[in-house]
Design an enzyme around this catalytic site. Structure first.
Site, PDB file in Angstrom:
ATOM      1  N   PRO A  12     -23.223  75.997  50.320  1.00  0.00           N
ATOM      2  CA  PRO A  12     -22.798  76.797  49.176  1.00  0.00           C
ATOM      3  C   PRO A  12     -23.933  77.202  48.236  1.00  0.00           C
ATOM      4  O   PRO A  12     -24.876  76.442  48.022  1.00  0.00           O
ATOM      5  CB  PRO A  12     -21.811  75.870  48.444  1.00  0.00           C
ATOM      6  CG  PRO A  12     -22.141  74.498  48.907  1.00  0.00           C
ATOM      7  CD  PRO A  12     -22.622  74.647  50.326  1.00  0.00           C
ATOM      8  N   ASN A  13     -23.794  78.400  47.729  1.00  0.00           N
ATOM      9  CA  ASN A  13     -24.689  78.996  46.721  1.00  0.00           C
ATOM     10  C   ASN A  13     -26.033  79.436  47.281  1.00  0.00           C
ATOM     11  O   ASN A  13     -26.813  80.070  46.566  1.00  0.00           O
ATOM     12  CB  ASN A  13     -24.903  78.035  45.527  1.00  0.00           C
ATOM     13  CG  ASN A  13     -23.599  77.719  44.823  1.00  0.00           C
ATOM     14  OD1 ASN A  13     -22.898  78.637  44.406  1.00  0.00           O
ATOM     15  ND2 ASN A  13     -23.239  76.452  44.732  1.00  0.00           N
ATOM     16  N   ARG A  40     -31.093  82.837  42.202  1.00  0.00           N
ATOM     17  CA  ARG A  40     -30.531  81.564  41.739  1.00  0.00           C
ATOM     18  C   ARG A  40     -31.663  80.614  41.336  1.00  0.00           C
ATOM     19  O   ARG A  40     -32.471  80.219  42.192  1.00  0.00           O
ATOM     20  CB  ARG A  40     -29.737  80.932  42.884  1.00  0.00           C
ATOM     21  CG  ARG A  40     -29.237  79.547  42.585  1.00  0.00           C
ATOM     22  CD  ARG A  40     -28.731  78.852  43.837  1.00  0.00           C
ATOM     23  NE  ARG A  40     -28.230  77.543  43.489  1.00  0.00           N
ATOM     24  CZ  ARG A  40     -28.080  76.537  44.349  1.00  0.00           C
ATOM     25  NH1 ARG A  40     -28.400  76.697  45.622  1.00  0.00           N
ATOM     26  NH2 ARG A  40     -27.626  75.399  43.948  1.00  0.00           N
ATOM     27  N   TYR A  89     -35.751  77.076  43.249  1.00  0.00           N
ATOM     28  CA  TYR A  89     -35.534  77.441  44.657  1.00  0.00           C
ATOM     29  C   TYR A  89     -36.448  78.559  45.156  1.00  0.00           C
ATOM     30  O   TYR A  89     -36.390  78.901  46.330  1.00  0.00           O
ATOM     31  CB  TYR A  89     -34.066  77.828  44.865  1.00  0.00           C
ATOM     32  CG  TYR A  89     -33.122  76.679  44.575  1.00  0.00           C
ATOM     33  CD1 TYR A  89     -33.188  75.501  45.314  1.00  0.00           C
ATOM     34  CD2 TYR A  89     -32.184  76.758  43.548  1.00  0.00           C
ATOM     35  CE1 TYR A  89     -32.336  74.430  45.045  1.00  0.00           C
ATOM     36  CE2 TYR A  89     -31.331  75.693  43.273  1.00  0.00           C
ATOM     37  CZ  TYR A  89     -31.421  74.539  44.028  1.00  0.00           C
ATOM     38  OH  TYR A  89     -30.583  73.477  43.765  1.00  0.00           O
ATOM     39  N   ASN A 122     -29.083  73.006  55.905  1.00  0.00           N
ATOM     40  CA  ASN A 122     -29.199  72.815  54.463  1.00  0.00           C
ATOM     41  C   ASN A 122     -27.779  72.892  53.920  1.00  0.00           C
ATOM     42  O   ASN A 122     -27.265  73.981  53.659  1.00  0.00           O
ATOM     43  CB  ASN A 122     -30.089  73.877  53.814  1.00  0.00           C
ATOM     44  CG  ASN A 122     -30.251  73.598  52.315  1.00  0.00           C
ATOM     45  OD1 ASN A 122     -29.622  72.687  51.771  1.00  0.00           O
ATOM     46  ND2 ASN A 122     -31.091  74.388  51.651  1.00  0.00           N
ATOM     47  N   ALA A 176     -25.098  71.543  48.080  1.00  0.00           N
ATOM     48  CA  ALA A 176     -24.390  70.496  47.319  1.00  0.00           C
ATOM     49  C   ALA A 176     -23.535  69.604  48.211  1.00  0.00           C
ATOM     50  O   ALA A 176     -23.331  68.420  47.896  1.00  0.00           O
ATOM     51  CB  ALA A 176     -23.524  71.146  46.238  1.00  0.00           C
ATOM     52  N   ASP A 199     -19.170  64.013  59.560  1.00  0.00           N
ATOM     53  CA  ASP A 199     -18.350  63.731  60.740  1.00  0.00           C
ATOM     54  C   ASP A 199     -18.419  64.881  61.747  1.00  0.00           C
ATOM     55  O   ASP A 199     -18.400  64.640  62.960  1.00  0.00           O
ATOM     56  CB  ASP A 199     -16.897  63.485  60.332  1.00  0.00           C
ATOM     57  CG  ASP A 199     -16.692  62.121  59.685  1.00  0.00           C
ATOM     58  OD1 ASP A 199     -17.650  61.317  59.645  1.00  0.00           O
ATOM     59  OD2 ASP A 199     -15.570  61.860  59.216  1.00  0.00           O
ATOM     60  N   GLU A 227     -32.152  67.857  58.610  1.00  0.00           N
ATOM     61  CA  GLU A 227     -31.667  68.199  57.265  1.00  0.00           C
ATOM     62  C   GLU A 227     -32.827  68.788  56.470  1.00  0.00           C
ATOM     63  O   GLU A 227     -33.920  68.199  56.472  1.00  0.00           O
ATOM     64  CB  GLU A 227     -31.145  66.931  56.589  1.00  0.00           C
ATOM     65  CG  GLU A 227     -30.757  67.147  55.139  1.00  0.00           C
ATOM     66  CD  GLU A 227     -30.270  65.868  54.465  1.00  0.00           C
ATOM     67  OE1 GLU A 227     -29.745  64.971  55.165  1.00  0.00           O
ATOM     68  OE2 GLU A 227     -30.431  65.780  53.237  1.00  0.00           O
ATOM     69  N   HIS A 268     -34.118  70.835  52.676  1.00  0.00           N
ATOM     70  CA  HIS A 268     -33.852  71.272  51.304  1.00  0.00           C
ATOM     71  C   HIS A 268     -35.067  72.015  50.782  1.00  0.00           C
ATOM     72  O   HIS A 268     -36.211  71.567  50.995  1.00  0.00           O
ATOM     73  CB  HIS A 268     -33.576  70.079  50.385  1.00  0.00           C
ATOM     74  CG  HIS A 268     -32.404  69.278  50.831  1.00  0.00           C
ATOM     75  ND1 HIS A 268     -31.116  69.687  50.634  1.00  0.00           N
ATOM     76  CD2 HIS A 268     -32.336  68.105  51.511  1.00  0.00           C
ATOM     77  CE1 HIS A 268     -30.289  68.802  51.167  1.00  0.00           C
ATOM     78  NE2 HIS A 268     -31.007  67.833  51.706  1.00  0.00           N
ATOM     79  N   LEU A 269     -34.818  73.095  50.077  1.00  0.00           N
ATOM     80  CA  LEU A 269     -35.914  73.840  49.447  1.00  0.00           C
ATOM     81  C   LEU A 269     -36.609  72.980  48.397  1.00  0.00           C
ATOM     82  O   LEU A 269     -37.837  72.898  48.345  1.00  0.00           O
ATOM     83  CB  LEU A 269     -35.354  75.105  48.787  1.00  0.00           C
ATOM     84  CG  LEU A 269     -34.781  76.153  49.749  1.00  0.00           C
ATOM     85  CD1 LEU A 269     -33.690  76.955  49.072  1.00  0.00           C
ATOM     86  CD2 LEU A 269     -35.896  77.053  50.260  1.00  0.00           C
ATOM     87  N   SER A 270     -35.813  72.347  47.543  1.00  0.00           N
ATOM     88  CA  SER A 270     -36.373  71.528  46.463  1.00  0.00           C
ATOM     89  C   SER A 270     -36.558  70.095  46.944  1.00  0.00           C
ATOM     90  O   SER A 270     -35.996  69.703  47.973  1.00  0.00           O
ATOM     91  CB  SER A 270     -35.419  71.556  45.254  1.00  0.00           C
ATOM     92  OG  SER A 270     -34.169  70.973  45.599  1.00  0.00           O
ATOM     93  N   ARG A 278     -35.182  65.001  41.576  1.00  0.00           N
ATOM     94  CA  ARG A 278     -34.175  65.629  40.708  1.00  0.00           C
ATOM     95  C   ARG A 278     -33.121  64.598  40.278  1.00  0.00           C
ATOM     96  O   ARG A 278     -33.382  63.407  40.328  1.00  0.00           O
ATOM     97  CB  ARG A 278     -33.577  66.833  41.454  1.00  0.00           C
ATOM     98  CG  ARG A 278     -34.666  67.858  41.843  1.00  0.00           C
ATOM     99  CD  ARG A 278     -34.087  69.049  42.550  1.00  0.00           C
ATOM    100  NE  ARG A 278     -33.181  69.787  41.673  1.00  0.00           N
ATOM    101  CZ  ARG A 278     -32.316  70.710  42.116  1.00  0.00           C
ATOM    102  NH1 ARG A 278     -32.258  71.002  43.399  1.00  0.00           N
ATOM    103  NH2 ARG A 278     -31.520  71.326  41.260  1.00  0.00           N
TER     104      ARG A 278
HETATM  105  C1  DQA Z   1     -30.600  72.109  47.916  1.00  0.00           C
HETATM  106  C2  DQA Z   1     -30.575  70.888  46.999  1.00  0.00           C
HETATM  107  C3  DQA Z   1     -29.155  70.522  46.635  1.00  0.00           C
HETATM  108  O1  DQA Z   1     -29.140  69.368  45.793  1.00  0.00           O
HETATM  109  C4  DQA Z   1     -28.496  71.655  45.889  1.00  0.00           C
HETATM  110  O2  DQA Z   1     -27.143  71.354  45.612  1.00  0.00           O
HETATM  111  C5  DQA Z   1     -28.623  72.962  46.592  1.00  0.00           C
HETATM  112  C6  DQA Z   1     -29.853  73.285  47.293  1.00  0.00           C
HETATM  113  C7  DQA Z   1     -32.043  72.584  48.214  1.00  0.00           C
HETATM  114  O3  DQA Z   1     -32.202  73.344  49.177  1.00  0.00           O
HETATM  115  O4  DQA Z   1     -32.978  72.237  47.492  1.00  0.00           O
HETATM  116  O5  DQA Z   1     -27.745  73.801  46.490  1.00  0.00           O
HETATM  117  O6  DQA Z   1     -30.000  71.759  49.152  1.00  0.00           O
END
Ligand code: DQA
Length: 146
Positions: free
Chosen positions: A9-10, A17, A22, A73, A76, A86, A97, A99-101, A106
């Site tokens: 999401p997002n 964003r 990000y 990724n 959230a 699952d 897995e 993540h950008l950040s 955090r």
């Molecule tokens: C994220 C980190 C997550 O905590 C956050 O909810 C995101 C992006 C990242 O790519 O850094 O939406 O997955």
């Protein structure tokens, strides 16, 4: 070799964003970079984004028919979703897995991942390169285990 990239999401908002967190790359640019790197490394990369947990579960189940592995990724949902954990365990394909950040630099709620324990590895904090490093790592893993 087929790799499915799953964005949660997002991430459709990337580019506008919270760019200080990000970065400025859009999701389309990230997908193009992943497809290009996949071609260089001999893998066909398909990318999917959804804001909906169930849609992500459906996609993981459907993609598993042809995907050798996943780059995920879950955004959230990383920190909340037993359903995605699952689904990934259920299809029994290796996944990385990403993540950008740097989620560990955090808020505390981002330090927990429901997905990490089942992953081949986790890449967090390198911006778009997290995805590219994750794809490289997954492809290396798949080649080694072939
Ligand atoms: C994220 C980190 C997550 O905590 C956050 O909810 C995101 C992006 C990242 O790519 O850094 O939406 O997955």
């Amino acid at each position: 070799m087929n790799v499915e990239v799953v964005h949660g999401p997002n991430l459709n908002l990337l580019g506008r964003r919270e760019p200080e967190v990000y970065g400025h790359a859009t999701l389309a640019e990230i997908d193009q970079a992943l497809e290009r790197l996949g071609r260089e490394l001999g893998a066909r990369v398909r990318c999917y984004q959804s804001n909906h947990e169930g849609a992500l579960v459906d996609r993981i189940q459907e993609a598993a028919a042809q995907a050798d592995g996943f780059v995920v990724n879950a955004a959230a949902y990383t920190h909340t979703s037993v359903a995605l954990r699952d689904a990934l365990a259920g299809v029994a394909r290796p996944y990385v897995e990403v993540h950008l950040s740097n989620v560990f630099a955090r808020e505390r709620f981002r330090h927990r991942s429901y997905l990490a324990a089942g992953a081949v590895g986790v890449v967090s904090g390198f911006g778009v390169d997290s995805y590219l490093l994750g794809l490289r790592g997954l492809i290396d893993h798949l080649k080694r285990s072939a």
